[in-house]
Design an enzyme around this catalytic site. Structure first.
Site, PDB file in Angstrom:
ATOM      1  N   ASP A 265       2.422  -5.860   8.900  1.00  0.00           N
ATOM      2  CA  ASP A 265       1.223  -6.489   8.328  1.00  0.00           C
ATOM      3  C   ASP A 265       1.497  -6.740   6.848  1.00  0.00           C
ATOM      4  O   ASP A 265       0.926  -6.089   5.977  1.00  0.00           O
ATOM      5  CB  ASP A 265       0.030  -5.522   8.522  1.00  0.00           C
ATOM      6  CG  ASP A 265      -1.284  -6.107   8.037  1.00  0.00           C
ATOM      7  OD1 ASP A 265      -1.325  -7.298   7.672  1.00  0.00           O
ATOM      8  OD2 ASP A 265      -2.281  -5.361   8.017  1.00  0.00           O
TER       9      ASP A 265
ATOM     10  N   CYS B 257     -15.158 -20.461  -2.245  1.00  0.00           N
ATOM     11  CA  CYS B 257     -14.943 -20.671  -0.815  1.00  0.00           C
ATOM     12  C   CYS B 257     -15.180 -22.118  -0.432  1.00  0.00           C
ATOM     13  O   CYS B 257     -16.075 -22.772  -0.959  1.00  0.00           O
ATOM     14  CB  CYS B 257     -15.787 -19.732   0.019  1.00  0.00           C
ATOM     15  SG  CYS B 257     -17.346 -19.312  -0.682  1.00  0.00           S
TER      16      CYS B 257
ATOM     17  N   GLN C  34      -9.276  -3.797   4.369  1.00  0.00           N
ATOM     18  CA  GLN C  34      -9.751  -5.126   4.764  1.00  0.00           C
ATOM     19  C   GLN C  34     -11.183  -5.348   4.280  1.00  0.00           C
ATOM     20  O   GLN C  34     -12.012  -4.447   4.369  1.00  0.00           O
ATOM     21  CB  GLN C  34      -9.690  -5.284   6.289  1.00  0.00           C
ATOM     22  CG  GLN C  34      -8.273  -5.378   6.838  1.00  0.00           C
ATOM     23  CD  GLN C  34      -7.593  -6.705   6.514  1.00  0.00           C
ATOM     24  OE1 GLN C  34      -8.133  -7.549   5.807  1.00  0.00           O
ATOM     25  NE2 GLN C  34      -6.393  -6.883   7.017  1.00  0.00           N
TER      26      GLN C  34
ATOM     27  N   CYS D 199      -1.745 -12.589   7.183  1.00  0.00           N
ATOM     28  CA  CYS D 199      -2.879 -13.234   6.510  1.00  0.00           C
ATOM     29  C   CYS D 199      -2.479 -14.606   5.987  1.00  0.00           C
ATOM     30  O   CYS D 199      -3.209 -15.200   5.206  1.00  0.00           O
ATOM     31  CB  CYS D 199      -3.407 -12.335   5.383  1.00  0.00           C
ATOM     32  SG  CYS D 199      -2.144 -11.874   4.196  1.00  0.00           S
TER      33      CYS D 199
ATOM     34  N   CYS E  59     -25.367 -21.699   0.189  1.00  0.00           N
ATOM     35  CA  CYS E  59     -25.006 -21.197  -1.135  1.00  0.00           C
ATOM     36  C   CYS E  59     -25.310 -22.242  -2.196  1.00  0.00           C
ATOM     37  O   CYS E  59     -24.789 -23.357  -2.154  1.00  0.00           O
ATOM     38  CB  CYS E  59     -23.527 -20.830  -1.175  1.00  0.00           C
ATOM     39  SG  CYS E  59     -23.074 -20.219  -2.795  1.00  0.00           S
TER      40      CYS E  59
HETATM   41  N1  SAH Z   1      -1.856  -2.615   7.273  1.00  0.00           N
HETATM   42  C1  SAH Z   1      -2.754  -2.300   6.183  1.00  0.00           C
HETATM   43  C2  SAH Z   1      -2.390  -2.964   4.849  1.00  0.00           C
HETATM   44  C3  SAH Z   1      -1.876  -4.377   4.867  1.00  0.00           C
HETATM   45  S1  SAH Z   1      -1.873  -5.182   3.292  1.00  0.00           S
HETATM   46  C4  SAH Z   1      -4.192  -2.582   6.577  1.00  0.00           C
HETATM   47  O1  SAH Z   1      -4.463  -3.223   7.580  1.00  0.00           O
HETATM   48  O2  SAH Z   1      -5.105  -2.129   5.878  1.00  0.00           O
HETATM   49  C5  SAH Z   1      -0.182  -5.226   2.886  1.00  0.00           C
HETATM   50  C6  SAH Z   1       0.341  -3.935   2.295  1.00  0.00           C
HETATM   51  O3  SAH Z   1       1.733  -4.147   2.013  1.00  0.00           O
HETATM   52  C7  SAH Z   1      -0.278  -3.488   0.972  1.00  0.00           C
HETATM   53  O4  SAH Z   1      -0.747  -2.168   1.117  1.00  0.00           O
HETATM   54  C8  SAH Z   1       0.875  -3.552  -0.038  1.00  0.00           C
HETATM   55  O5  SAH Z   1       0.829  -2.511  -0.996  1.00  0.00           O
HETATM   56  C9  SAH Z   1       2.079  -3.405   0.866  1.00  0.00           C
HETATM   57  N2  SAH Z   1       3.353  -3.935   0.360  1.00  0.00           N
HETATM   58  C10 SAH Z   1       3.546  -5.050  -0.390  1.00  0.00           C
HETATM   59  N3  SAH Z   1       4.859  -5.263  -0.579  1.00  0.00           N
HETATM   60  C11 SAH Z   1       5.537  -4.265   0.065  1.00  0.00           C
HETATM   61  C12 SAH Z   1       6.907  -3.942   0.253  1.00  0.00           C
HETATM   62  N4  SAH Z   1       7.866  -4.710  -0.272  1.00  0.00           N
HETATM   63  N5  SAH Z   1       7.230  -2.854   0.985  1.00  0.00           N
HETATM   64  C13 SAH Z   1       6.257  -2.088   1.545  1.00  0.00           C
HETATM   65  N6  SAH Z   1       4.943  -2.342   1.408  1.00  0.00           N
HETATM   66  C14 SAH Z   1       4.571  -3.413   0.674  1.00  0.00           C
END
Ligand code: SAH
Length: 385
Positions: free
Chosen positions: A314, A16, A215, A341, A7
């Protein structure tokens, strides 16, 4: 042999940290971070390398600014408000750079000016480009100061004509003084197409709209979800909770992997609507979704005496809450699959679980979802003692 990233902007844009490193050195560095936060709980397996280390990023958020009177797009230098113009980024899906180049040309032709946050003048603030990995479909969002973007429908038509893969163009209004590209309650107007594109992951179709979480490295995300499913070892008798479910990816994959019943909990109502639609598109009637705060919902359900056999969670980078984890502990599940993450908040939550709940981490698998950047994804399996 992984492709070289080379890059020319490395060190200038700061987006990055590892982009010009040897990939094996990047993985080693990331593994050391994982060990620092997680090895006290259980052995950390070697990090799963990404199948692609260039061209994998399917979501691009370009900032607009001006240079010599012309609209340019790029990225803010890390930790600053200085725009670094970017013509192409080695990490991004290869369809994005020519589309952004056409948008710059059209903006200059139709006198669309970059938005000036300090003076509140001009129009275009960001351009969001989302690319489907499986289908040749691209979604473009013009983040602007108002819906009155000069010649907006001509821009959308010209964009689709030059790049037929652009299936949807919309305008989202953002005039807030914020670094967020799309604030939560921002209004959207679709000016071409349906307002979403489709992607396919592990034989399921998912709808991706401007705001839904998806993702950014879908091929590696498929590997991540497969690892999570193998850890969960689902049975038809299982009742599964997918907390922080987004557009329902984990919940629906679990539903298609043989779980009896799946409940997804997510606070973003628009993501919940996408998840419900994704369940319908894929003919999965064993998954339902609730729009609620995950901690609040878990606490209420634990109080009602709800039991579940497998819990997926997640959460965002801030991790789960103690309230969430304490309520989860009362649901008596056999297994917890934690997808994270952020190894630091994951370590904090594992410490809480080990101290206060009858579960032990028995497998920790880091997955490189973000080659070039310092972020790391991790999946942890916890089993009832
Ligand atoms: N499991 C999914 C998304 C994970 S990202 C995937 O793999 O695509 C984390 C998610 O948590 C986001 O969609 C966000 O809107 C949600 N989120 C954030 N704070 C939250 C809360 N307090 N209660 C419920 N969901 C929440």
């Amino acid at each position: 042999m992984p492709k070289k990233r080379n890059c020319p902007l490395a060190g200038r844009c700061g987006g990055c940290d590892y982009v010009n490193w040897k990939y094996s050195d990047e993985l080693l560095e990331k593994y050391l971070v994982e060990e620092q936060f997680l090895s006290r709980f259980c052995h950390v397996s070697p990090i799963l390398p990404s199948p692609e280390i260039t061209g994998y990023r399917c979501k691009i958020q370009a900032v607009c600014g001006s240079e010599e009177g012309k609209l340019v797009t790029g990225i803010y230098r890390k930790g600053s408000h200085k725009l670094i113009p970017v013509r192409s980024c080695p990490l991004e899906d290869r369809r994005a750079a020519p589309i952004l180049s056409t948008i710059r040309t059209l903006a200059n032709r139709f006198h669309i000016l970059p938005y000036d946050e300090d003076r509140g003048t001009g129009h275009l603030r960001h351009v969001l480009v989302r690319c489907s990995d499986y289908y040749d479909e691209v979604l473009v969002v013009l983040v602007a100061s108002s819906f009155d973007l000069p010649s907006a429908s001509d821009v959308a038509a010209a964009l689709h004509q030059k790049h037929p893969e652009v299936k949807s163009v919309s305008i989202i209004v953002n005039t807030d003084k914020t670094s967020m590209v799309i604030p939560e309650n921002a209004k959207e107007k679709v000016i071409y197409g349906k307002g979403y594109i489709m992607d396919r992951l592990l034989s399921l179709d998912f709808r991706i709209s401007a705001r839904s979480f998806y993702q950014v490295n879908p091929r590696q995300a498929a590997n991540l979800y497969t690892i999570a499913m193998n850890m969960a070892d689902l049975r038809p008798s299982d009742t599964v909770i997918d907390a922080y479910s987004g557009t329902g990816t984990i919940a629906l994959i679990a539903a298609s992997y043989g779980a009896g019943k799946v409940i997804g909990v997510e606070s973003n109502a628009e993501a919940v609507r996408d998840a419900e639609e994704n369940a319908r598109i894929n003919g999965l009637d064993n998954a339902v979704f609730v729009a609620d705060d995950a901690s609040k919902w878990m606490k209420a359900k634990a109080k009602e005496g709800m039991r579940c056999s497998v819990l997926f969670l997640d959460p965002p980078r801030s991790g789960a809450t103690e309230e969430f984890l304490a309520a989860a502990g009362r649901m008596d599940m056999d297994r917890i699959v934690y997808v994270s993450c952020n190894p630091e908040t994951l370590g904090r939550d594992l410490r809480y679980i080990h101290r206060f709940l009858p579960y032990d981490a028995v497998g920790i698998q880091p997955v490189d979802l973000f080659p070039g950047s310092q972020h790391i994804e991790t999946v942890v399996l916890l089993e009832h003692r």
